[in-house]
Scaffold this active site. Structure first.
Site, PDB file in Angstrom:
ATOM      1  N   HIS A  65      51.438  29.884  49.347  1.00 48.35           N
ATOM      2  CA  HIS A  65      51.287  29.840  47.893  1.00 48.35           C
ATOM      3  C   HIS A  65      50.301  30.891  47.394  1.00 48.35           C
ATOM      4  O   HIS A  65      50.487  31.467  46.323  1.00 48.35           O
ATOM      5  CB  HIS A  65      50.820  28.440  47.471  1.00 48.35           C
ATOM      6  CG  HIS A  65      50.837  28.219  45.995  1.00 48.35           C
ATOM      7  ND1 HIS A  65      52.001  27.997  45.289  1.00 48.35           N
ATOM      8  CD2 HIS A  65      49.839  28.189  45.081  1.00 48.35           C
ATOM      9  CE1 HIS A  65      51.715  27.840  44.011  1.00 48.35           C
ATOM     10  NE2 HIS A  65      50.414  27.950  43.856  1.00 48.35           N
ATOM     11  N   HIS A 111      55.735  25.182  39.649  1.00 47.25           N
ATOM     12  CA  HIS A 111      54.939  23.986  39.926  1.00 47.25           C
ATOM     13  C   HIS A 111      55.889  22.929  40.475  1.00 47.25           C
ATOM     14  O   HIS A 111      55.977  21.819  39.957  1.00 47.25           O
ATOM     15  CB  HIS A 111      54.218  23.507  38.662  1.00 47.25           C
ATOM     16  CG  HIS A 111      52.752  23.310  38.877  1.00 47.25           C
ATOM     17  ND1 HIS A 111      52.053  22.238  38.385  1.00 47.25           N
ATOM     18  CD2 HIS A 111      51.835  24.042  39.555  1.00 47.25           C
ATOM     19  CE1 HIS A 111      50.776  22.325  38.730  1.00 47.25           C
ATOM     20  NE2 HIS A 111      50.623  23.416  39.446  1.00 47.25           N
TER      21      HIS A 111
END
EC number: 6.3.5.3
Length: 803
Positions: A65, A111
């Site tokens: 990430h 998200h």
């Protein structure tokens, strides 16, 4: 270089006197999502073992990430420069020059995993995070878009996820006062355990000073601004870098909690602070919180940062250094400011109801040094955390995966022969009329109106929305000057924006599908009269550790690169979200469809000349620009029923190879379309997407209330291919009889100037009979009342949810 260990060798390594630590290394590595080879590399770089706080910092900063360890080599091939590009990949958001002293700032981010665990807060904080990326650059947020994916709505769990995500997006966007002007939503069983929530934001700035994140000024104070730091969002970056399982779904502490009202104050305070000239660098605290913001600011500025956690505003008592460093509490910023400005800035931020403290300083030594309770609890090279991070080595398979080789064997000849009034449905071996085929396609949630979703969004706040959601192929907002002293821009300029991806196409051919996503985005912008400028992308893929997963990612990146180069739409940045897999209790792993969402922006010089998709008046002529409906359509691989909505939803087959993408043809069609819109030659424009020609015509009828008489040319092609085949470079336009003369004249003129790859085809006329009529050789093929089309199309999602 990656080091591999046998368990025995690794145990000897961690138990050696030089690297002996008090914590259980094996369980700590599992908690942080790190490998044994990562730990060995950390020890090598530090020439010592990391303490537990430092290991946590490496865990989040070396996660996919944060550091793109699996995808970075692929991203380097994207085209990132252009005449309008001011800031490309590497900063908080991309910046493009739109003239008259104005700059557009934009970015998309995911998200996904937080939204699977806690859909409301996961989606809401996704909106908050992307907004901070925009105003951290010094731009005022002016619009939001989103791209969403869910499992089928016949499952209560998927309905709950959809409702929660939409509520979270609308809550945050509506409260913070930024309009949500567009997006796209798709449904497929591959997303049942792993929904996708991608948020895109646009911002406008009218200053030459772009606020960057690289720290500078040895000894300059580091300012903490915004919300307090709590225990919410702990380890969110590592959580987002692993597959979802029953255990991780229950990991609610990894999901942040947002406060849009505080963010509204943070926006205004930051923009006011930037105008003072006191702010040297700024970084929002998103993934990995304080660890990431300190590391990135120090690394980009080639300096160090000392952070004193004792000075950080805490939400809860007794927080450890580890918790402070890895918390992802929302609405927080870190600034480097000029010495002597602290009190003035403190007063400014307090006036906006924000916490503000000097929590550290810039160091000459290029380290991130962390102090807690008067002791140094972490001391790490900044570059090791944020720049010189590991890259995973994956072997790219050199042949098409077997699953695709099987899919690509499918041909249209395997379908039943078409009849004048319908076809035998392979799914249940029953006859279905063309009328009912059209109604069935319009009832599919991926195709049907998304009005149930966008009516929950405030898309008119700020009063700049020119085209509302669902009215056209792209969203359009007015460019309104933010400053009285800016160079006087034309008042009628606008920005068009869109998010696009046909995930079924990408699943069945990652390269073609990704090329198509870029081409469709550019086509949608052109359909409102906008010139495409640049893209941001969100690469949502499954595990790259599996050969097929990495191959899909690699082919997708190749497709995006080819399309962006051909269409002159550079990449300004974006986001990579991997490990979007769901692990079932029986250990079966379900990967999502590869979903490279393309967010594209375009410039409109005169918003008074934009086109929407609705027919404007009865008797207008309907034309198609692009590939013609002619006999040779059977031999043209740019148009196909393969990978189509018709094939999946009518026959129950998700198979075949998607159509070829002709980028030169796309470029010509887009340019022609923009010019005829600019000249006022056409009254409406709508591209042919999911469902092909007939669904596109029905969409124009539904949105306008007018009907249409369509006459298909005599053809040897299958009727279903003429009606429902899909492919790029096709756009419907409508125009009056006089305008049609001008349309043909303009086409003839440009044809004489060079090689033209497309045609313009007269299909029929707009009618006032409230019916969609399609015929061929005097045979009526489709005869449907517009009200029936509208009822089916408008209420499809609502009916699924409330059934």
């Amino acid at each position: 270089m990656t080091v591999s260990f046998e368990n025995k060798d690794f145990n000897q390594f961690i138990n050696s006197s030089k690297f002996l630590v008090e914590y259980d290394v094996t369980s700590a590595l599992e908690q942080e999502g790190l490998k044994q080879s990562d730990y060995a590399e950390i020890c090598r770089r530090l020439n010592r073992a990391p303490n537990r706080n430092e290991l946590g910092m490496f865990g989040v900063m070396w996660s996919e990430h944060c550091c793109y360890r699996n995808s970075r080599p692929l991203l380097k091939n994207f085209p990132t420069t252009g005449s309008r590009i001011l800031v490309g990949p590497g900063e908080n958001a991309g910046v493009v020059d739109i003239g008259f002293g104005q700059r557009l700032v934009f970015k998309i981010e995911s998200h996904n995993h937080p939204s699977a665990v806690e859909p409301f807060q996961g989606a809401a904080t996704g909106v908050g995070g992307i907004l901070r990326d925009i105003f951290t650059m010094g731009a005022r947020p002016i619009a939001l878009l989103n791209a969403l994916r869910f499992g089928p709505l016949d499952d209560e769990k998927n309905i709950s996820l959809l409702e929660g995500v939409v509520a979270g997006i609308s809550h945050y966007g509506n409260c913070v006062g930024v309009p949500t002007i567009g997006g796209e939503v798709g449904f497929d069983s591959s997303y049942s355990g792993n929904p996708l929530v991608n948020a895109m934001a646009l911002g406008l700035m009218e200053t030459e000073e772009i606020v960057c994140s690289g720290a500078s000024g040895i000894g300059f104070p580091v300012l903490y601004v915004g919300n307090t730091t709590g225990r919410d969002g702990m380890g969110g970056a590592s959580f987002a870098s692993s597959e979802l399982s029953k255990t991780s779904i229950d990991d609610r502490p990894a999901v942040q909690v947002g406060d849009p009202f505080l963010e509204k104050g943070l926006i205004e305070a930051c923009l006011e602070a930037f105008k003072t000239g006191y702010v040297i660098a700024a970084q929002d605290m998103g993934a990995a919180g304080l660890t990431c913001s300190c590391s990135e600011m120090a690394s980009k500025g080639e300096v160090g940062i000392e952070l004193n956690l004792d000075l950080v505003p805490a939400r809860e008592k007794g927080m450890t250094a580890y918790e402070f460093l890895l918390s992802e509490s929302q609405e927080r910023m870190l600034f480097v400011v000029k010495p002597g400005s602290e009190e003035e800035l403190r007063e400014l931020f307090i006036r906006w109801g924000l916490y503000v403290e000097v929590v550290g300083k810039v160091l000459k030594e290029k380290v991130v040094r962390v102090i807690h309770k008067g002791e140094v609890v972490a001391n790490l090279p900044a570059s090791a955390l944020a720049d010189d991070t590991p890259i995973e080595e994956h072997l790219l398979i050199n042949s098409t995966p077997e699953y695709l080789q099987e899919h690509w064997k499918w041909t249209e000849d395997l379908l039943p022969k078409t009849l004048d009034d319908g076809i035998i449905n392979i799914k249940n071996n029953l006859f279905i009329s063309w009328n009912n085929v059209l109604l069935e396609l319009l009832s599919i949630p991926s195709i049907a109106s998304k009005n149930w979703i966008y009516k929950q969004y405030d898309f008119q706040v700020q009063s700049n929305t020119v085209v509302s959601p669902g009215e056209a192929d792209a969203a359009v907002i007015r460019i309104r000057s933010q400053n009285d002293f800016s160079t006087k821009p034309k008042k009628d300029r606008g920005i068009a924006s869109v998010v696009d991806c046909n995930d079924r196409w990408v699943y069945l051919d990652p390269q073609r599908g990704s090329m198509s996503a870029v081409a469709e985005a550019a086509r949608n912008l052109s359909a409102v009269g906008a010139e495409p400028i640049a893209i941001t992308n969100n690469l949502n893929f499954s595990s790259p550790d599996k050969a097929v997963g990495f191959w899909q990612l690699s082919m997708s990146c190749e497709g995006i690169t080819k399309a962006c180069l051909a269409l002159n739409t550079p990449v300004t940045g974006g986001n990579v979200s991997l490990y979007n897999d769901t692990k079932l209790p029986n250990n079966t792993v379900i990967p999502i469809h590869p979903t490279p969402v393309i967010g594209m922006v375009g410039l409109i010089e005169d918003i008074n000349k934009i086109c929407k998709k609705s027919w404007v008046k009865a008797e207008d002529q309907i034309w198609m620009i692009g590939l013609p409906l002619e006999n040779n359509i059977n031999q043209d691989e740019r148009i196909s029923l393969s990978a189509s909505s018709f094939l999946e939803y009518i026959h129950g087959l998700k198979t075949g190879r998607p159509p070829e993408i002709d980028l030169n043809l796309e470029k010509q069609v887009h340019a022609f379309l923009r010019e005829v819109i600019k000249q006022g030659i056409v009254n409406s424009a709508h591209d042919l997407g999911d469902g092909g020609l007939t669904v596109a015509i029905a969409d124009c009828c539904i949105s306008s209330g007018y009907g249409a008489n369509i006459i298909l040319p005599p053809s040897q092609s299958r009727l279903d291919r003429l009606l429902f085949a899909e492919g790029g470079a096709r756009v419907l336009v409508s125009c009056s009889t006089d305008q049609s003369v001008e349309l043909k004249k303009y086409y003839k003129n440009i044809s004489l100037q060079g090689s033209i790859l497309f045609s313009i085809s007269h299909l029929g006329n707009v009618n006032n009979q409230k019916k969609l009529l399609v015929s061929q050789s005097n045979n009526t093929i489709i005869d449907v009342n517009i009200l029936d089309l509208k009822d089916t199309y408008k209420d499809a999602i609502h009916k699924k949810i409330t059934k």
